[in-house]
Structures are given as structure tokens and as C-alpha cells.
Write a protein that holds these residues in place. Structure first.
Motif, PDB file in Angstrom:
ATOM      1  N   TYR B  81       0.673  -1.189   0.057  1.00 49.01           N
ATOM      2  CA  TYR B  81       0.077  -0.146  -0.131  1.00 49.01           C
ATOM      3  C   TYR B  81       0.710   1.083   0.024  1.00 49.01           C
ATOM      4  O   TYR B  81       2.006   1.254   0.499  1.00 49.01           O
ATOM      5  N   SER B  82       0.141   2.242  -0.539  1.00 49.84           N
ATOM      6  CA  SER B  82       0.865   3.656  -0.327  1.00 49.84           C
ATOM      7  C   SER B  82       0.542   4.033   1.230  1.00 49.84           C
ATOM      8  O   SER B  82      -0.543   4.000   1.542  1.00 49.84           O
ATOM      9  N   ILE B  84       0.783   7.167   2.226  1.00 51.21           N
ATOM     10  CA  ILE B  84       0.160   8.507   2.406  1.00 51.21           C
ATOM     11  C   ILE B  84      -1.188   8.367   1.659  1.00 51.21           C
ATOM     12  O   ILE B  84      -2.305   9.021   2.221  1.00 51.21           O
ATOM     13  N   GLN B  85      -1.460   7.750   0.355  1.00 52.77           N
ATOM     14  CA  GLN B  85      -2.623   7.536  -0.071  1.00 52.77           C
ATOM     15  C   GLN B  85      -3.650   6.410   0.054  1.00 52.77           C
ATOM     16  O   GLN B  85      -4.715   6.442  -0.034  1.00 52.77           O
ATOM     17  N   HIS B  86      -3.160   5.746   1.256  1.00 54.83           N
ATOM     18  CA  HIS B  86      -4.074   4.550   1.687  1.00 54.83           C
ATOM     19  C   HIS B  86      -4.799   3.862   0.527  1.00 54.83           C
ATOM     20  O   HIS B  86      -5.693   3.286   0.696  1.00 54.83           O
ATOM     21  N   ARG B  87      -4.058   3.521  -0.404  1.00 58.13           N
ATOM     22  CA  ARG B  87      -4.545   2.515  -1.610  1.00 58.13           C
ATOM     23  C   ARG B  87      -3.445   1.810  -2.209  1.00 58.13           C
ATOM     24  O   ARG B  87      -2.331   1.997  -1.891  1.00 58.13           O
ATOM     25  N   ILE B  92      -2.618   3.284  -7.766  1.00 62.45           N
ATOM     26  CA  ILE B  92      -1.815   4.535  -8.037  1.00 62.45           C
ATOM     27  C   ILE B  92      -1.237   4.672  -9.369  1.00 62.45           C
ATOM     28  O   ILE B  92      -1.163   5.588 -10.169  1.00 62.45           O
ATOM     29  N   ARG B 266      -0.178  14.628 -13.773  1.00 60.22           N
ATOM     30  CA  ARG B 266      -0.172  13.563 -12.557  1.00 60.22           C
ATOM     31  C   ARG B 266       0.380  12.508 -13.401  1.00 60.22           C
ATOM     32  O   ARG B 266      -0.463  11.473 -13.489  1.00 60.22           O
ATOM     33  N   LEU B 271       4.846  11.600  -9.625  1.00 61.54           N
ATOM     34  CA  LEU B 271       4.362  10.358  -8.540  1.00 61.54           C
ATOM     35  C   LEU B 271       5.665  10.053  -7.847  1.00 61.54           C
ATOM     36  O   LEU B 271       5.808  10.140  -6.621  1.00 61.54           O
ATOM     37  N   GLU B 274       7.190  12.873  -5.597  1.00 60.48           N
ATOM     38  CA  GLU B 274       6.168  13.262  -4.577  1.00 60.48           C
ATOM     39  C   GLU B 274       6.453  11.852  -3.639  1.00 60.48           C
ATOM     40  O   GLU B 274       6.448  12.101  -2.295  1.00 60.48           O
ATOM     41  N   ALA B 275       6.521  10.791  -4.017  1.00 60.92           N
ATOM     42  CA  ALA B 275       6.577   9.542  -3.117  1.00 60.92           C
ATOM     43  C   ALA B 275       8.057   9.710  -2.429  1.00 60.92           C
ATOM     44  O   ALA B 275       8.105   9.324  -1.278  1.00 60.92           O
ATOM     45  N   ASP B 280       7.110   8.196   1.334  1.00 57.44           N
ATOM     46  CA  ASP B 280       5.957   7.048   0.919  1.00 57.44           C
ATOM     47  C   ASP B 280       6.924   6.037   0.350  1.00 57.44           C
ATOM     48  O   ASP B 280       7.113   5.809  -0.880  1.00 57.44           O
TER      49      ASP B 280
END
Lengths: 302, 320
Positions: B81-82, B84-87, B92, B266, B271, B274-275, B280
Motif C-alpha cells: 500500500y501507499s 500516504i494515499q492509503h490505496r 495509483i 499527474r 509520482l 512526490e513519493a 512514501d
């Protein structure tokens, strides 16, 4: 056959001297370095400072004292550019020399000893080459050095931030030179003069140092020059993203980070540092290109 | 061909495995770990509780056993899972990949066509003023920091003139026009930065070919310039150029980090940035491995393309 004999370096220099673009670029580059590294004298001369903040004179317009006005903290923009240039230009020089040194060592070892050593070193080179460069650089720039056993004070010092950038750019930047030097060494060790040196009992070290590397020096010089431009671009990107040079130290890249937020009101503050990077890198690339043609033995000798 | 492909794929697999460990270890050395971040959220956590949490999540284990746990899960298709994004990470990555391919694909096609055209013109008019101007533009493209170019474009076209959106993704209801408006500046930035080097490469390849004997033969037997150019020169000059282009195909998937970040597009590049910058870890790790994997596959593809374009070279025998 009436011409006097000239050495190969005289010949190369003559060719370079006829390349007006490369000469002009070289002059621009020398001027940039000279200006940046005499920043403190220039500050004294004009009675300005590119380091200390002065909140009474924020965003001063361009005048005889402040050639490019002043920035959001009242620092003189022109001398601050020179201060940033000291960092950017010297990192470019050091990291390019470092990359070439490491690349030369690895390439010469691989090409001279061949066999298994060559295979291992070249696989390693391929491995480094296929790393996604910018993300890995960001990770390396953001590494927590205290987890590696360095003291807190050292990690926070400005010197550590500066040499960290030099080091990581070197670590990821030696691959091109390694390949060039390996290829040159592979062909040179087959030549008679190397065989003759070996027959006279010269050690591997001497053969490499005296007979192989001097004959591989021109591609190394060209690659080092071109690498300098690449390093300056990389450093500016890292500093722009906030993982490179940290305040209170400054570089052209970190100046752009601040300027980005003031773009709408003071666009010129974002123009200067970027233009400085562009001028420096384009001059370096023209010099590198000029050296390449001047060193090319296939070019006509006149 | 089959044997060549099998050995190259095995090699790429080993490299990927090594890289996954190196990147895993490097990310472990970045500041903070998930427990530090939990503590920031709740300052009353005691050191004992933190130690307990670390043990619960296995963060006190040595790096090799943590890596092994991650690897066995990944082998079973569980990339985690990520933070930060909880997915799930794959949920993603896939949309980001789509966005990146639109941007880098457009820039790639335009810059390749532009570079071959400019390179050919420069080679044919070698030494003339047009050659010099093309050369100057190529050098400017190679030497300009892409994020600064993006910054200037945003100021000019979005802030001052208001012609284009400053960045971000088009909304679905904006349709094709919205997509194009959002694409213009990032694509322009990428094209300017990417065309220079390729154009110079194309020029050098073309000059090399124009000096060959078969071009003189073609001229001597009276072929028109255009026919000589297309049938004999361009075809041969394209071999090295296309090999370089194929090598760059892998970069299509990794996106253009700085350009995507400047224009808030995006894609994969943004990505990854940011990660990494947002700690992340798992997302950063999977993204980087995916990107490296595509680069390795593109390299194999480039080798195959090379032999397909130039029948004189046989697979397997080619030395790097």
C-alpha cells in the motif's frame, strides 16, 4: 615538406584557435569563473552584499549600485548571483573531475586486465547506467547520514551539504568516461609500443600510466568538459527541488526555488539565475564541442 | 533469436533483483521511518510504545530480512500500500502511467520527427548559416534547465497572456480541447529539451553516410538528389538514430519528473518525486522498480531493432 615539425599539442591548439565559436565560449566561461570568484571584491567595490539581508531595501529597482536590483530579503541580486555561481561552477568542476578520475581508473583497469575483471566492472557500469538517475540522486541527496554513523553537527554543516552533492554526482557520473577509457585501453594494449614496454619489463602500472593513459587523454578531456555542463544542470535541479544546496548557502538552482514563488510580482528574479545556468552550460558545451573537433585526427591538418 | 531473448531476459531479471535490493536499502536510509511519522501525529507516544510498534511492524529486523519479506509478498503479486494515499500501489501507478504516456509519447513523436528533419537539413547544408542556427538551437536545448524553461513559459503564456492553463490535469468535461490546452506547454518544454541532442546525432549520422562510396555511386549513376537522399542516405543514417530512439523508449514510462512537477501533470515522474520527497517508501520503491524494468526491456528491444534495421549485425555476437 617545407613546414617545420610541430608537436601534436601545437597542432591541436592551432585547430582550436581557428574555431572562433569555441574560443568565444572559452572566454565567456573564464569571465564567469573570474567574476564569481571575485565576488567579495566586487561587493566591496559597490558597497553592497549578496549575503546579508536588509529588510529596508527589499525589491530595490535596478540602479548604478544594484546592477540587477535586490531580492525579496534585500540582498543585492547581482552579487548574490556571483555567490551562487561560486557554488554551482565549483561543484561542476569538482564533480566532473571526480567522475573522470573514477571513470578512468575503472575503465583502464577493465581494459588492461580484461577477462573476468573486465566482465565484472562492465556489468557494474551497465548496472549504474540503467539506474533512473534523477530519482536515485534525490534519494542519495536526502539520505539521513546519521543513520550511517556521521555526527549530527557534521551532517548539518554547510560543507557536508556541498561535498555530499559533489560526491553523489560523481558516484552516478563516471560511466561514460569508464566506457571511453576501456575502449581506448583495449585497442592501445594491442599496439607494438606497449608490447615493447612489456618486453623491457615495465610493470602494469607503468604501462598504464606512461603508455596507455597519455594516448587516451583527448576523449577524457572532452568528456570531462561536457560532463561539467551536465553536473551544473543536475545540481540546479536538485537544489531547485530543495534537496541540494541548503540555506544559508546558495546556488543558482536554490535561487530559482525562492524566485518561483515571486514569479507573478518579480519575474526578473527568476530570469537571472536560470539565464546564468543557461549561459554557463551552453559555453561549456561549445568548448567541449570545439575540443572534440580540434582533437579529431581525421580533421584536416591545416 | 529465442536463445538470445531468453539469455537477455534472464540477465535483465537478475539486474532488476539486484536493483530492488539496492533501492530498498537506500530508501531505508532516508530520514524518518513510519513510526517516527506516527509519533509526529501523536506526541504523547512513549519510547517504549515506539519500540513495541517497531517490533510489531518488523522495523527492528535487519535490512535483509525486511527485504526478504517484501520480496516474497511482491512475488505473489502483493506490492503493498501507499502510506500516504492509503490505496494499493498498483491502483495509483496505473492511472499515472496513462497520463505519462500521453505526455511523453506526444513529445517523443514530435521531437524525433523534428530532430531527424533538422539533422538532415543541417547535414545537407553543412557549414552554412542554416547549419549554424540549427546547431545553436540544439546547444541551447541541451543546455537549458527544463524547470526554468517551464517556469518562464508559465509566466508568459499563463500569467501574462492568459492563453493557456498554468498546469494541472484537464477535467473530463473539457474534452479534447482542454486536453490539448493542458498539453501544449509541457510538451513544448520536453520537445525543446529533447530535440537538441538527437538532432546533432542525426546530423553526424547523415554526414557520415553522405561521405560513403555508395552515395558517390548513386550520384554517379545519375540519381536525383531527392531519390538519392531518401533511398540511400536517409535509410542508412536512420539506423543509429533509431537505435538511440529505441534506447530512449524506456524513458517514456518513467515520465519527465521535473516537467511533470512544474506543470502539475499527474504522471509517473511527478509520482516518483512526490513519493520520495513525501517518505512514501513503498510507493517510491515499486515505481522505481517499474521504471527500471521498462528501461531494461527497452534496451533489449533496441538491440533487436538494431539487427532488424541493419542485417549485417547478428544477435548475440554484438559486443557493447
Amino acid at each position: 615538406m617545407t613546414e617545420a615539425a610541430v608537436s601534436v599539442w601545437q597542432l591541436r591548439w592551432r585547430r582550436l584557435a581557428r574555431d572562433h565559436v569555441a574560443l568565444a565560449a572559452l572566454a565567456v566561461l573564464f569571465t564567469l569563473y573570474a567574476l564569481c570568484f571575485s565576488a567579495s571584491w566586487i561587493e566591496q567595490w559597490f558597497g553592497v552584499t549578496g549575503i546579508d539581508t536588509d529588510l529596508m531595501s527589499r525589491f530595490d529597482p535596478i540602479d548604478a549600485q544594484h546592477w540587477l536590483g535586490s531580492d525579496e530579503a534585500g540582498r543585492d541580486e547581482f552579487t548574490r548571483l556571483l555567490r551562487g555561481g561560486q557554488v554551482s561552477l565549483s561543484i561542476g568542476l569538482f564533480a566532473a573531475l571526480g567522475s573522470s578520475f573514477v571513470g578512468t581508473m575503472i575503465g583502464a583497469t577493465a581494459g588492461y586486465f580484461r577477462g573476468r575483471i573486465d566482465m565484472v566492472l562492465m556489468r557494474f557500469t551497465d548496472f549504474m547506467l540503467a539506474l533512473p538517475a534523477l530519482p536515485v540522486l534525490i534519494i542519495l541527496a536526502a539520505l539521513d547520514l546519521t543513520k550511517l554513523g556521521f555526527s549530527e553537527n557534521f551532517v548539518r554543516s554547510g560543507d557536508a551539504g556541498y561535498w555530499r552533492i559533489v560526491l553523489i554526482v560523481t558516484v552516478l557520473g563516471w560511466t561514460t568516461v569508464a566506457r571511453l577509457v576501456r575502449a581506448a585501453t583495449l585497442s592501445l594494449v594491442e599496439r607494438e609500443f606497449v608490447l615493447a614496454a612489456r618486453a623491457q619489463g615495465a610493470s602494469s602500472w607503468r604501462v598504464l600510466w606512461v603508455h596507455v593513459l597519455p594516448n587516451a587523454v583527448t576523449p577524457i578531456i572532452v568528456a570531462t568538459t561536457l560532463r561539467m555542463g551536465g553536473v551544473i544542470l543536475t545540481e540546479s535541479a536538485l537544489s531547485f527541488l530543495g534537496v541540494g544546496i541548503q540555506p544559508p548557502s546558495t546556488s543558482w538552482g536554490s535561487m530559482l526555488t525562492n524566485a518561483q514563488e515571486l514569479m507573478a510580482s518579480n519575474p526578473l528574479l527568476a530570469v537571472y539565475p536560470g539565464a546564468a545556468i543557461l549561459i554557463a552550460v551552453i559555453a561549456i558545451n561549445f568548448v567541449g564541442d570545439g575540443l572534440q573537433s580540434a582533437f579529431d585526427p581525421r580533421a584536416d591538418p591545416h | 533469436m529465442g536463445r538470445f531473448l531468453a539469455s537477455r531476459l534472464t540477465g535483465a531479471g537478475i539486474v532488476l533483483l539486484l536493483k530492488s535490493f539496492v533501492i530498498f536499502a537506500l530508501i531505508g536510509l532516508m530520514p524518518g521511518d513510519p513510526i517516527d511519522l506516527m509519533m509526529n501525529a501523536n506526541p504523547e507516544t512513549t519510547p517504549e510504545q515506539m519500540a513495541l510498534l517497531r517490533a510489531m511492524y518488523g522495523l527492528d529486523l535487519p535490512i535483509t530480512s525486511r527485504y526478504w519479506t517484501w520480496l516474497t509478498a511482491a512475488m505473489h503479486g502483493d506490492f503493498g500500500y501507499s502510506r500516504i494515499q492509503h490505496r494499493p500501489v498498483l491502483d495509483i501507478i496505473i492511472p499515472a502511467l496513462g497520463n505519462t504516456l500521453i505526455l511523453t509519447g506526444a513529445a517523443f513523436v514530435i521531437s524525433t520527427i523534428l530532430a531527424v528533419t533538422l539533422g538532415t537539413i543541417a547535414a545537407l547544408k553543412r557549414g552554412s548559416w542554416i547549419d549554424r542556427i540549427i546547431n545553436l538551437f540544439a546547444f541551447a536545448g541541451i543546455s537549458v534547465p527544463s524547470f526554468w524553461l517551464g517556469l518562464l513559459m508559465i509566466y508568459l503564456f499563463a500569467v501574462r497572456l492568459g492563453w493557456l492553463p498554468a498546469g494541472g490535469m484537464p477535467r473530463p468535461e473539457q474534452g479534447m480541447g482542454g486536453m490539448l490546452a493542458h498539453l501544449v506547454m509541457p510538451v513544448m518544454t520536453l520537445v525543446i529539451v529533447e530535440t537538441g541532442g538527437l538532432a546533432r546525432y542525426a546530423r553526424a549520422a547523415m554526414i557520415e553516410v553522405l561521405g560513403q562510396d555508395y552515395i558517390r555511386t548513386a550520384r554517379a549513376k545519375g540519381l536525383t538528389d531527392r531519390r538519392m537522399l531518401v533511398r540511400h542516405a536517409l535509410r542508412n543514417a536512420l539506423i543509429p538514430v533509431l537505435t538511440l530512439v529505441a534506447l530512449q523508449l524506456g524513458g517514456l514510462f518513467s515520465g519527465a519528473a521535473l516537467t511533470e512537477a512544474m506543470f502539475a501533470w499527474r504522471g509517473m515522474g511527478r509520482l516518483i518525486l512526490e513519493a520520495i520527497l513525501g517518505n512514501d517508501y513503498n510507493l517510491a520503491l515499486v515505481c522505481l522498480l517499474f521504471v527500471t524494468g521498462t528501461i531494461l526491456i527497452a534496451n533489449i528491444f533496441a538491440d533487436i531493432a538494431y539487427t532488424w534495421l541493419d542485417p549485417r549485425i547478428s544477435l548475440g555476437k554484438r559486443r557493447r
